[in-house]
Design an enzyme around this catalytic site. Structure first.
Site, PDB file in Angstrom:
ATOM      1  N   LYS A   1     -31.970   9.417  46.948  1.00  0.00           N
ATOM      2  CA  LYS A   1     -32.192   9.525  45.504  1.00  0.00           C
ATOM      3  C   LYS A   1     -32.275   8.127  44.860  1.00  0.00           C
ATOM      4  CE  LYS A   1     -32.289  10.834  41.256  1.00  0.00           C
ATOM      5  NZ  LYS A   1     -33.571  11.156  40.666  1.00  0.00           N
TER       6      LYS A   1
ATOM      7  N   LYS B   1     -28.221   2.700  35.576  1.00  0.00           N
ATOM      8  CA  LYS B   1     -27.167   3.013  36.564  1.00  0.00           C
ATOM      9  C   LYS B   1     -27.794   3.159  37.957  1.00  0.00           C
ATOM     10  CE  LYS B   1     -26.437   7.277  36.811  1.00  0.00           C
ATOM     11  NZ  LYS B   1     -26.871   8.452  37.523  1.00  0.00           N
TER      12      LYS B   1
END
Ligand code: NAP
Length: 364
Positions: free
Chosen positions: A243, A315
């Site tokens: 991811k 992030k």
């Protein structure tokens, strides 16, 4: 080697596989200008051929409701992604849904659609056979797991879809499995619209039995929220890593796109022409078509409505750069893009869409 990867497998509804095969046949007759899309389709075909595939048939929702076994599904989190994901479970399967969110009012749309609101995260895990989690950051994921874990007992499933780093995924896995539960990480590729349309791509690792169970044709779980689900192995962290790799690629592309728009402005060129040129060529990216019109129409006062909040994109860049650090790989492009998102955050664009990185590159 804790970074080794087992052979992956992934499941696609048969209609997707067959439409890709059809597309490939059509593309084979095309000239070189379509070679990029040919390659993309071919690589999907190769993956399909070399991996063991679990095919998840897509029945109509009414027959799903009649044939699926009744399960209680839990959902922890009620943000941009969690709400449409949970709604797809409520609306397309024979499930009881029990939900919890730190801010209870965010669960209102789910309760309105028929879900039960739990008082605590622990209660959700106690009552549900499988609990999904979709919250913001590694810290949030750990906090939720800490609150939920005492509700987990033998055989229960816990599927964390939040985008986190592998260390966090491994910590949560330990918390769940030490209670006898089964843990699967399942971060998703796809944003708000794919979440609404059940078109997410799940990147799973951990308990294979749980993966198979929630992909089974009578479970109506992952196939109601997504169009494909990959099983990347039993080693927890593979999903998180994949991811982060996918999102650092996306974040770098978006940052470069923003720079191109700003440079177009400096050079007094038509930004619509830029979009048109990009759309016609081999580097066309669906994201340019989705985000481009809003970006070229924006000015310094524009607030980009969030599909993917910029603070989450930063992030992900940070965690991808951290992963590369740990593995001894330099990542100059992603690291530079990360600095652009950090600047946008410093300038107050946290809760806007990540397209707001344009504010960080414009001369304003
Ligand atoms: P979001 O709208 O910002 O929602 C965040 C959720 O996390 C809310 O339910 C929030 O609860 C909860 N939360 C935050 N801190 C918490 C804490 N300390 N304890 C408990 N709960 C906490 O985020 P989102 O866009 O849905 O994204 C969720 C995850 O999916 C992120 O990891 C993101 O990177 C990933 N993702 C997002 C997209 C996208 O396009 N949006 C796409 C793929 C993946 P409150 O309501 O109480 O604040």
């Amino acid at each position: 080697n804790n970074m080794s990867h087992a052979a992956s497998s992934f499941s696609l509804p048969p209609n997707i596989i067959s439409s890709r095969r059809r597309r490939r046949r059509v593309n084979n007759n095309n000239n070189n200008s379509s070679s990029l899309s040919n390659n993309k389709n071919n690589s999907i075909e190769k993956t399909t051929l070399k991996s063991s595939i679990i095919i998840t048939p897509r029945a109509s929702s009414s027959s799903d409701k009649m044939t699926s076994k009744q399960t209680t599904i839990g959902f922890l989190g009620a943000g941009i992604m969690a709400v449409p994901m949970a709604l797809n479970l409520i609306n397309n399967g024979n499930h009881n849904l029990i939900v919890w969110n730190r801010t209870a009012s965010a669960c209102d749309p789910l309760v309105k659609a028929g879900a039960t609101l739990a008082k605590t995260a622990q209660e959700v895990c106690e009552k549900a056979d499988v609990t999904y989690v979709m919250v913001s950051t590694p810290e949030a994921t750990l906090e939720v797991a800490t609150l939920a874990k005492d509700g987990v007992s033998d055989g229960k499933g816990y599927v964390d879809c939040s985008t986190v780093d592998r260390h966090t995924a491994q910590k949560v896995s330990e918390m769940i499995t030490s209670k006898g539960g089964r843990y699967l990480e399942g971060p998703v590729s796809g944003s708000k619209a794919p979440a609404e349309n059940g078109q997410l791509i799940f990147l799973c690792a951990g308990s294979e039995s749980l993966f198979k169970e929630i992909n089974a044709d009578d479970a109506n779980q992952l196939n109601k929220m997504g169009k494909a689900s990959f099983f990347l192995g039993e080693e927890v962290g593979a999903g998180a890593n994949m991811k982060l790799i996918v999102n650092s690629c996306m974040g770098s592309i978006m940052a470069s796109f923003a720079e191109s728009i700003a440079l177009c402005e400096d050079a007094s060129l038509s930004k619509q022409d830029l979009l048109d040129v990009l759309a016609l060529g081999a580097i066309n990216v669906p994201m340019f078509g989705m985000k481009g019109p809003g970006m070229i129409a924006s000015d310094k006062n524009t607030k980009f409505a969030p599909a993917f909040p910029l603070k989450h994109q930063q992030k992900d860049m940070r965690l991808a750069v951290q992963l590369a650090d740990e593995l001894g790989r330099e990542l100059p492009v992603a690291a530079a893009a990360n600095e652009m998102y950090k600047r946008a955050r410093r300038d107050g664009h946290d809760d806007e869409d990540f397209a707001a990185v344009l504010h960080a590159v414009r001369r304003e």
